[in-house]
Design an enzyme around this catalytic site. Structure first.
Site, PDB file in Angstrom:
ATOM      1  N   ARG A  68       0.808  -1.215   0.000  1.00 38.27           N
ATOM      2  CA  ARG A  68       0.000   0.000   0.000  1.00 38.27           C
ATOM      3  C   ARG A  68       0.843   1.268   0.000  1.00 38.27           C
ATOM      4  O   ARG A  68       0.545   2.208  -0.730  1.00 38.27           O
ATOM      5  CB  ARG A  68      -1.034  -0.010   1.123  1.00 38.27           C
ATOM      6  CG  ARG A  68      -0.536   0.336   2.493  1.00 38.27           C
ATOM      7  CD  ARG A  68      -1.491  -0.163   3.532  1.00 38.27           C
ATOM      8  NE  ARG A  68      -1.577  -1.612   3.437  1.00 38.27           N
ATOM      9  CZ  ARG A  68      -2.697  -2.299   3.571  1.00 38.27           C
ATOM     10  NH1 ARG A  68      -3.828  -1.703   3.813  1.00 38.27           N
ATOM     11  NH2 ARG A  68      -2.682  -3.611   3.481  1.00 38.27           N
ATOM     12  N   LYS A  96      24.311  -7.500  -5.992  1.00 32.50           N
ATOM     13  CA  LYS A  96      25.676  -7.857  -6.431  1.00 32.50           C
ATOM     14  C   LYS A  96      26.710  -7.246  -5.492  1.00 32.50           C
ATOM     15  O   LYS A  96      27.897  -7.278  -5.759  1.00 32.50           O
ATOM     16  CB  LYS A  96      25.934  -7.331  -7.846  1.00 32.50           C
ATOM     17  CG  LYS A  96      25.043  -7.909  -8.915  1.00 32.50           C
ATOM     18  CD  LYS A  96      25.483  -7.381 -10.277  1.00 32.50           C
ATOM     19  CE  LYS A  96      24.470  -7.675 -11.345  1.00 32.50           C
ATOM     20  NZ  LYS A  96      24.631  -6.790 -12.503  1.00 32.50           N
ATOM     21  N   ARG A 118      12.168   3.241   1.968  1.00 27.56           N
ATOM     22  CA  ARG A 118      11.747   2.358   3.066  1.00 27.56           C
ATOM     23  C   ARG A 118      12.876   1.368   3.322  1.00 27.56           C
ATOM     24  O   ARG A 118      13.416   0.775   2.380  1.00 27.56           O
ATOM     25  CB  ARG A 118      10.473   1.606   2.708  1.00 27.56           C
ATOM     26  CG  ARG A 118      10.203   0.490   3.719  1.00 27.56           C
ATOM     27  CD  ARG A 118       8.854  -0.102   3.624  1.00 27.56           C
ATOM     28  NE  ARG A 118       7.844   0.815   4.148  1.00 27.56           N
ATOM     29  CZ  ARG A 118       6.608   0.445   4.460  1.00 27.56           C
ATOM     30  NH1 ARG A 118       6.232  -0.797   4.293  1.00 27.56           N
ATOM     31  NH2 ARG A 118       5.745   1.329   4.909  1.00 27.56           N
TER      32      ARG A 118
HETATM   33  C1  NCD Z   1       2.892  -0.202   8.370  1.00 30.62           C
HETATM   34  C2  NCD Z   1       4.379  -0.243   8.156  1.00 30.62           C
HETATM   35  O1  NCD Z   1       4.870  -0.828   7.196  1.00 30.62           O
HETATM   36  O2  NCD Z   1       5.027   0.344   8.987  1.00 30.62           O
HETATM   37  N1  NCD Z   1       2.131  -0.426   7.226  1.00 30.62           N
HETATM   38  C3  NCD Z   1       1.955   0.563   6.336  1.00 30.62           C
HETATM   39  O3  NCD Z   1       2.833   1.339   6.024  1.00 30.62           O
HETATM   40  N2  NCD Z   1       0.722   0.680   5.833  1.00 30.62           N
HETATM   41  C4  NCD Z   1       2.460  -1.034   9.500  1.00 30.62           C
HETATM   42  C5  NCD Z   1       2.702  -2.519   9.423  1.00 30.62           C
HETATM   43  O4  NCD Z   1       3.434  -3.015   8.587  1.00 30.62           O
HETATM   44  O5  NCD Z   1       2.110  -3.203  10.271  1.00 30.62           O
END
Ligand code: NCD
Length: 320
Positions: A68, A96, A118
Site C-alpha cells: 500500500r 551484487k 523504506r
Molecule cells: C505499516 C508499516 O509498514 O510500517 N504499514 C503501512 O505502512 N501501511 C504497518 C505494518 O506493517 O504493520
C-alpha cells in the site's frame, strides 16, 4: 551506519526532507494537512491529473516489502505529473554487493528530484539524506521501528475529517508498540495537534520504554485502556521485527488484545477504529469490526494518497 546527520530544513526554513514528524512545528503539520485537502479538491478526489510536478523524477527505493505505501507514493507522484521509477531492489546491483550509497549516487547521476525510502534499519533515510550529492529530497516511507511520517500525517488527516476539536480527544494505540514506527509517528502527529490523552496498550513483551513516550499513559490491560476512548488505533504484530516468539499464540493474543465488537462497546459510543494495514483478521482485530460502521481503515488508505501528494508538492514544487 555512520553518524552523518541531515537537517530537514533548507536555508529558508522550508522543509527539504521528510524524515520524521518529531520536532516538526504544529503549523507545518497543519499546512501539510491543509495542502492534502486542497489537492483532494483540485484533483477532484484523484480523478483529475495535476501537473504541479511535471518534469520531476521520483524514485521509490523500497528495501522492505510494501504494497500500500509504495502504490500510494507511486499514485501520488503520478497524479501530480511526475515521472516515477520503482527501483527494483531484487534485480538491482545491491544484490551484487553495490553499497546503498553507490546505488543512490548512481541514481543521482541520472538526475532525480526525490527518493522515497523504506528500509528495515532505522536511520537509513537520514543516512541517505546526509550523503546526497544533489539537492534531491528524501521522503521516509518507514524506517525500522523509528518513523513513518506520512502514516502519522494520514492518520491525523483522517481523524481531522471526523473530529473538529482534538483537544477533547482520547486516543488509544494498541498492539505491538515496541516495533511500531506507526505508533511513534502517530504519537508525534497527535501530540503536536493537541490531542488531550494518548494511551498506549501492549502486552509487557511488546511495550515500549515509558521514557520514550513521556506524553502517553502505558497500559497492559486492553479492557482498561479502551474504556471510553474516542479512537482506537490497532497495530499489526510485526513478527519480522521480533527476536523470537514474543507472544504466546495468535488465538490467545486476540483473546487479550484483539479488538472484538464486544470490547469495542467499552469505548465511547461513536469510537472510531483505525489500522494502518495490513490487517490480520482475527489476530489484532475482528473482521466485523474491521469492516464495521466505526472503521476508518479504507478512508486512511484513501487519505494516504493526498497526504503523499501534499508532501511531494511541499518538497518539490516551486523549487529550483
Ligand atoms: C505499516 C508499516 O509498514 O510500517 N504499514 C503501512 O505502512 N501501511 C504497518 C505494518 O506493517 O504493520
Amino acid at each position: 551506519m555512520d553518524n552523518a546527520s541531515a537537517t530537514p530544513f533548507d536555508a529558508n526554513g522550508r522543509l527539504r526532507h521528510l524524515l520524521t514528524l518529531e520536532g516538526l512545528p504544529r503549523a507545518m503539520i497543519v499546512a501539510l494537512l491543509d495542502r492534502a485537502d486542497d489537492l483532494r479538491a483540485q484533483s477532484r478526489g484523484g480523478t483529475r491529473p495535476l501537473d504541479l510536478l511535471r518534469g520531476r523524477t521520483v524514485i521509490n527505493l523500497f528495501f522492505e516489502p510494501s504494497t500500500r505505501t509504495r502504490t500510494s507514493f507511486d499514485l501520488a507522484a503520478q497524479r501530480l505529473g511526475a515521472q516515477v521509477i520503482n527501483f527494483d531492489i531484487a534485480s538491482s546491483s545491491t544484490v551484487k554487493g553495490e553499497t546503498l550509497l553507490d546505488t543512490v549516487h548512481t541514481l543521482e547521476a541520472m538526475h532525480c528530484d526525490a527518493f522515497v525510502v523504506r528500509h528495515k534499519e532505522s536511520g537509513t533515510p537520514e543516512f541517505i539524506a546526509a550523503n546526497l550529492r544533489s539537492n534531491a529530497a528524501v521522503l521516509n516511507a518507514g524506517d525500522g521501528n523509528r518513523a513513518h511520517p506520512t502514516q502519522g500525517l494520514l492518520d491525523a488527516l483522517t481523524l481531522r475529517r471526523h473530529v473538529a476539536d482534538f483537544s477533547r480527544l482520547c486516543v488509544a494505540i494498541c498492539g505491538d508498540i515496541r516495533h511500531s514506527r506507526v505508533a511513534r509517528s502517530d504519537v508525534h502527529a497527535l501530540a503536536a495537534l493537541g490531542v488531550r490523552e494518548i494511551r498506549l496498550c501492549a502486552p509487557p513483551e511488546l511495550a515500549p520504554q515509558a521514557s520514550e513516550f513521556p506524553q502517553c499513559r502505558i497500559f497492559h490491560d486492553f479492557d482498561e485502556a479502551i474504556a471510553d476512548v474516542d479512537v482506537a488505533i490497532m497495530l499489526r504484530l510485526q513478527k519480522e521485527r521480533m527476536q523470537a516468539a514474543a507472544i504466546p499464540s495468535e488465538a490467545e493474543y486476540f483473546q487479550r488484545y484483539g479488538l472484538s465488537a464486544q470490547r469495542l462497546r467499552r469505548a465511547a459510543p461513536d469510537c472510531r477504529v483505525m489500522h494502518p494495514g495490513p490487517i490480520n483478521r482475527g489476530v489484532e482485530i475482528a473482521s466485523d469490526v474491521a469492516d464495521g460502521p466505526q472503521s476508518l481503515i479504507l478512508e486512511q488508505v484513501a487519505n494516504g494518497v493526498f497526504v503523499r501528494m501534499a508532501t511531494l508538492a511541499e518538497l518539490l514544487a516551486d523549487k529550483a
